[in-house]
Design a protein around this motif. Structure first.
Motif, PDB file in Angstrom:
ATOM      1  N   GLU A 108       0.824  -1.202   0.000  1.00  0.00           N
ATOM      2  CA  GLU A 108       0.000   0.000   0.000  1.00  0.00           C
ATOM      3  C   GLU A 108       0.867   1.265   0.000  1.00  0.00           C
ATOM      4  OE1 GLU A 108      -3.008  -0.328   3.058  1.00  0.00           O
ATOM      5  OE2 GLU A 108      -3.152  -2.501   2.732  1.00  0.00           O
ATOM      6  N   TRP A 109       1.945   1.230   0.760  1.00  0.00           N
ATOM      7  CA  TRP A 109       2.867   2.377   0.741  1.00  0.00           C
ATOM      8  C   TRP A 109       3.746   2.349  -0.505  1.00  0.00           C
ATOM      9  CZ3 TRP A 109       0.002   2.022   4.872  1.00  0.00           C
ATOM     10  CH2 TRP A 109      -0.198   3.150   5.665  1.00  0.00           C
ATOM     11  N   ARG A 112       6.627   4.683  -1.206  1.00  0.00           N
ATOM     12  CA  ARG A 112       6.407   6.113  -1.009  1.00  0.00           C
ATOM     13  C   ARG A 112       6.885   6.553   0.371  1.00  0.00           C
ATOM     14  NH1 ARG A 112       0.193   6.435  -2.903  1.00  0.00           N
ATOM     15  NH2 ARG A 112       0.177   4.354  -1.926  1.00  0.00           N
ATOM     16  N   GLY A 114       7.416   7.228   3.996  1.00  0.00           N
ATOM     17  CA  GLY A 114       6.923   6.483   5.147  1.00  0.00           C
ATOM     18  C   GLY A 114       7.187   4.992   5.072  1.00  0.00           C
ATOM     19  N   THR A 115       7.584   4.492   3.900  1.00  0.00           N
ATOM     20  CA  THR A 115       7.804   3.045   3.757  1.00  0.00           C
ATOM     21  C   THR A 115       8.911   2.551   4.672  1.00  0.00           C
ATOM     22  OG1 THR A 115       7.042   3.085   1.450  1.00  0.00           O
ATOM     23  CG2 THR A 115       8.386   1.211   2.135  1.00  0.00           C
ATOM     24  N   LEU A 118       7.619   2.413   8.180  1.00  0.00           N
ATOM     25  CA  LEU A 118       6.673   1.299   8.283  1.00  0.00           C
ATOM     26  C   LEU A 118       7.434  -0.007   8.484  1.00  0.00           C
ATOM     27  CD1 LEU A 118       3.880  -0.071   7.974  1.00  0.00           C
ATOM     28  CD2 LEU A 118       4.202   0.073   5.494  1.00  0.00           C
ATOM     29  N   THR A 171      -4.354  -1.015   8.211  1.00  0.00           N
ATOM     30  CA  THR A 171      -4.361   0.263   7.519  1.00  0.00           C
ATOM     31  C   THR A 171      -5.818   0.672   7.344  1.00  0.00           C
ATOM     32  OG1 THR A 171      -4.318  -0.798   5.332  1.00  0.00           O
ATOM     33  CG2 THR A 171      -2.198  -0.249   6.344  1.00  0.00           C
ATOM     34  N   VAL A 191       4.422   7.434  10.504  1.00  0.00           N
ATOM     35  CA  VAL A 191       4.252   6.920   9.141  1.00  0.00           C
ATOM     36  C   VAL A 191       3.194   7.784   8.466  1.00  0.00           C
ATOM     37  CG1 VAL A 191       3.565   4.962   7.704  1.00  0.00           C
ATOM     38  CG2 VAL A 191       4.863   4.577   9.822  1.00  0.00           C
ATOM     39  N   VAL A 194      -0.952   7.672   3.101  1.00  0.00           N
ATOM     40  CA  VAL A 194      -0.772   7.559   1.660  1.00  0.00           C
ATOM     41  C   VAL A 194      -2.133   7.501   0.974  1.00  0.00           C
ATOM     42  CG1 VAL A 194       1.471   6.406   1.710  1.00  0.00           C
ATOM     43  CG2 VAL A 194      -0.615   5.031   1.805  1.00  0.00           C
ATOM     44  N   TYR A 196      -4.449   5.587  -0.909  1.00  0.00           N
ATOM     45  CA  TYR A 196      -4.638   4.175  -1.230  1.00  0.00           C
ATOM     46  C   TYR A 196      -6.071   3.781  -0.896  1.00  0.00           C
ATOM     47  CZ  TYR A 196      -3.967  -0.853  -1.497  1.00  0.00           C
ATOM     48  OH  TYR A 196      -4.066  -2.173  -1.865  1.00  0.00           O
TER      49      TYR A 196
END
Length: 244
Positions: A108-109, A112, A114-115, A118, A171, A191, A194, A196
């Motif tokens: 999902e990330w 991007r 914050g990955t 995470l 999430t 985090v 995003v 999504y």
């Protein structure tokens, strides 16, 4: 009027082997906990309902139904069941994870911002047990939908006990965050959200910690969690802390 558990026949008697279940008087539904391979008809009803509900909202891409459909990535699932056996909501649990790359949230990330954080947050918790909650849904036409959603939020807490782990995460779109906070979920401040599954949604990471979940539960959720736990485990979870 909601019926008590004593006045209803448990609807999972014909669904296969199950891990357990409990009756929620507020929503008037049974919640059945099972493994997909042990209760294939119930699993099919759950996953078909999830696909139908996600599709109605135009977000079926949020779940890889081709991968999830066979149940092999699911350790346990909860199904909200009517007295007639129909499924009107549920969720599934993945894990406990043994390495970070198993987490669906990484898709999902998708690299991007914050990955990396995470990954760090999942990785440093794995030794104490981590599960991921996925494909949470409620039939949009279900009666007492609010109560049903609140009951599903409590299933996050029961997942920690059933899987014997310290942590759970999911999430959630920003509009759904308050629902899951009611059961002790905490939004990760480190985090960033995003977009999504698409730009309409701001998806955030949330954590549950078995060691302090009762301190974070909404007060009106506590008696329900305790009552459901008593049905599931035949003994209550640790008592909620007293309030001075």
């Amino acid at each position: 009027m909601a019926m008590s558990a004593h006045h209803l026949k448990m609807p999972w008697e014909a669904t296969g082997d199950v891990e357990g279940g409990y009756f929620d008087p507020a929503s008037g539904r049974w919640f059945v906990v099972a493994r997909p391979a042990d209760a294939p008809r119930l699993w099919s009803a759950y996953i078909e309902g999830a696909w139908r509900t996600y599709r109605e909202h135009g977000v079926e891409g949020a779940v890889d139904f081709d991968e999830a459909g066979d149940g092999r990535s699911t350790s346990l699932f909860f199904a909200a069941v009517e007295a007639d056996g129909s499924v009107v909501g549920g969720l599934r649990v993945q894990g406990p994870y043994t390495h970070v790359e198993q987490a669906y949230a990484l898709r999902e990330w998708a690299g991007r911002k914050g990955t990396a954080e995470l990954r760090r947050q999942i990785g440093r918790r794995i030794a104490e047990g981590v599960v991921e909650i996925k494909a949470v849904w409620v039939d949009p036409d279900a009666d007492r939908r609010g109560e049903l959603t609140a009951a599903l939020a409590r299933a996050f807490v029961h997942s920690l006990e059933l899987m014997d782990v310290r942590y759970a995460f999911c999430t959630a779109a920003s509009h759904a965050v308050p629902r899951w906070q009611s059961s002790g979920g905490v939004v990760s401040a480190d985090v960033p959200a995003v977009a999504y599954p698409d730009e309409r949604y701001e998806t955030r990471l949330m954590w549950w910690d078995r060691q302090d979940v009762f301190q974070r539960l909404d007060a009106d959720q506590i008696p329900f969690v305790l009552g459901e736990s008593d049905q599931l485990f035949r003994q209550p979870l640790p008592a909620a802390p007293s309030v001075a």
